[in-house]
Design an enzyme around this catalytic site. Structure first.
Site, short mmCIF file in Angstrom:
data_model
loop_
_atom_site.label_atom_id
_atom_site.label_comp_id
_atom_site.label_asym_id
_atom_site.label_seq_id
_atom_site.Cartn_x
_atom_site.Cartn_y
_atom_site.Cartn_z
N SER A 169 -36.36 32.92 -20.40
CA SER A 169 -35.65 31.63 -20.54
C SER A 169 -36.63 30.52 -20.21
O SER A 169 -36.97 30.31 -19.04
CB SER A 169 -34.44 31.58 -19.59
OG SER A 169 -33.52 32.59 -19.91
N LYS A 216 -29.56 29.14 -24.67
CA LYS A 216 -29.57 29.71 -23.32
C LYS A 216 -29.37 28.62 -22.27
O LYS A 216 -28.68 28.82 -21.26
CB LYS A 216 -30.88 30.45 -23.06
CG LYS A 216 -31.01 31.02 -21.65
CD LYS A 216 -29.89 32.00 -21.28
CE LYS A 216 -29.97 32.45 -19.82
NZ LYS A 216 -31.10 33.32 -19.52
N LYS A 238 -34.29 26.72 -12.19
CA LYS A 238 -35.28 26.38 -13.21
C LYS A 238 -34.60 26.08 -14.54
O LYS A 238 -34.95 25.12 -15.23
CB LYS A 238 -36.28 27.52 -13.34
CG LYS A 238 -37.29 27.40 -14.47
CD LYS A 238 -36.87 28.16 -15.72
CE LYS A 238 -36.75 29.65 -15.47
NZ LYS A 238 -36.37 30.39 -16.70
#
Length: 296
Positions: free
Chosen positions: A95, A170, A238
């Site tokens: 990701s 995502k 993140k």
């Protein structure tokens, strides 16, 4: 039997690679840490560098923590790009940033190879069971070639658009998941401090409109105080940082996402960067001066 490569064999990658191996494929693997014994026992060939993996495999999967990690594994000396030959496919399950993904794809395309960004959702449970949601960015032909292998790791494998769109999808997933984890934490903490049994509250909510896998799985973790990582705060934080960066560039407000991100920052301040993301409840508990499980 196909020749498949896998670089990055952590909590998620190791389980995903095992499902490719169970599908009957020859596996070539590489990781900076020890390769899981189950893969070696199953016949996986351990390679010394990502380049070696790319030389031996026709489709190469990566599952790495962050954008710089993917760039390094792809393009460093001894990286995947050096081992590629025309016609091979690189599938990145990490990701990472959509803009950088498009740059990586362009470089791999220049080598006569295809690139698919294919981040996943479902955590370690989904990786183990082979039931991940896999959201893909790339061209149709490359996706069609890679899909039989992706199907071994996921039950919902979707080509959403061109390179970078898988990563954007995502990000959207992580917004929904993160904010839902935070909402479950708020609800269970409020109930517990009011004197309700959080187990009974959780059970009462399942089956109604508030039900979700997050209520079931992460709610259980919060009540049990089980913060061993399935999905680490470090990584989900993140992802929300990527979401906030995209929101800034596109002028889209994400107020709840910003709050969830700030609460995970609070967990990091408590030394919890490697806690499971359900530990967001600890930041709320610190503000409330009360922990789930205490008597009110």
């Amino acid at each position: 039997m196909s020749k498949l490569g896998f670089v990055g064999l952590g909590i998620m990658g190791g389980r995903m690679a095992a499902n490719l191996q169970k599908g009957g494929h020859e596996l070539f693997v590489c990781d900076i840490k020890k390769v899981p014994d189950v893969l070696v026992e199953g016949g996986a060939v351990v390679c010394g560098t990502p380049k070696e993996v790319a030389e031996k495999a026709d489709v190469i999967f990566t599952m790495l923590p962050n954008t710089p990690d993917v760039e390094k594994v792809l393009f460093m000396e001894g990286g995947i790009a050096e081992g590629l030959s025309a016609g091979k496919i690189v599938v990145d399950n990490s990701s990472i940033a959509p803009a950088e993904t498009r740059k990586f794809a362009s470089k791999i395309n220049e080598l006569g190879c295809e690139y698919i960004d294919a981040p996943v959702s479902g955590g370690d449970v989904g990786a183990e069971a082979g039931t991940l949601a896999i959201m893909c960015g790339g061209n149709q032909e490359a996706f069609d070639r890679a899909k039989p292998f992706l199907d071994l790791m996921g039950k919902n494998v979707t080509l959403v658009g061109p390179n970078g769109i898988g990563q954007m999808t995502k990000i959207c997933n992580q917004i929904i998941v993160g904010n839902t984890i935070e909402a479950v934490a708020e609800a269970l903490l409020l109930a517990a401090k009011a004197g309700a049994d959080p187990w009974k509250v959780r059970d009462a909510l399942t089956g109604g409109w508030a039900d979700s896998l997050i209520l079931q799985i992460h709610g259980k973790r919060m009540i049990e105080r089980n913060f061993e990582p399935g999905g680490r705060i470090e990584l989900h934080r993140k992802d929300l940082n990527l979401a906030l960066a995209e929101s800034y560039s596109l002028g889209v407000p994400l107020p709840n996402t910003a709050t969830t991100h700030a609460l995970w920052n609070g967990c990091v301040g408590q030394g919890g960067i490697a806690w499971d993301h359900s530990a967001i409840v600890r930041a709320l508990e610190a503000a409330a001066g009360f922990e789930i499980g205490q008597k009110p």
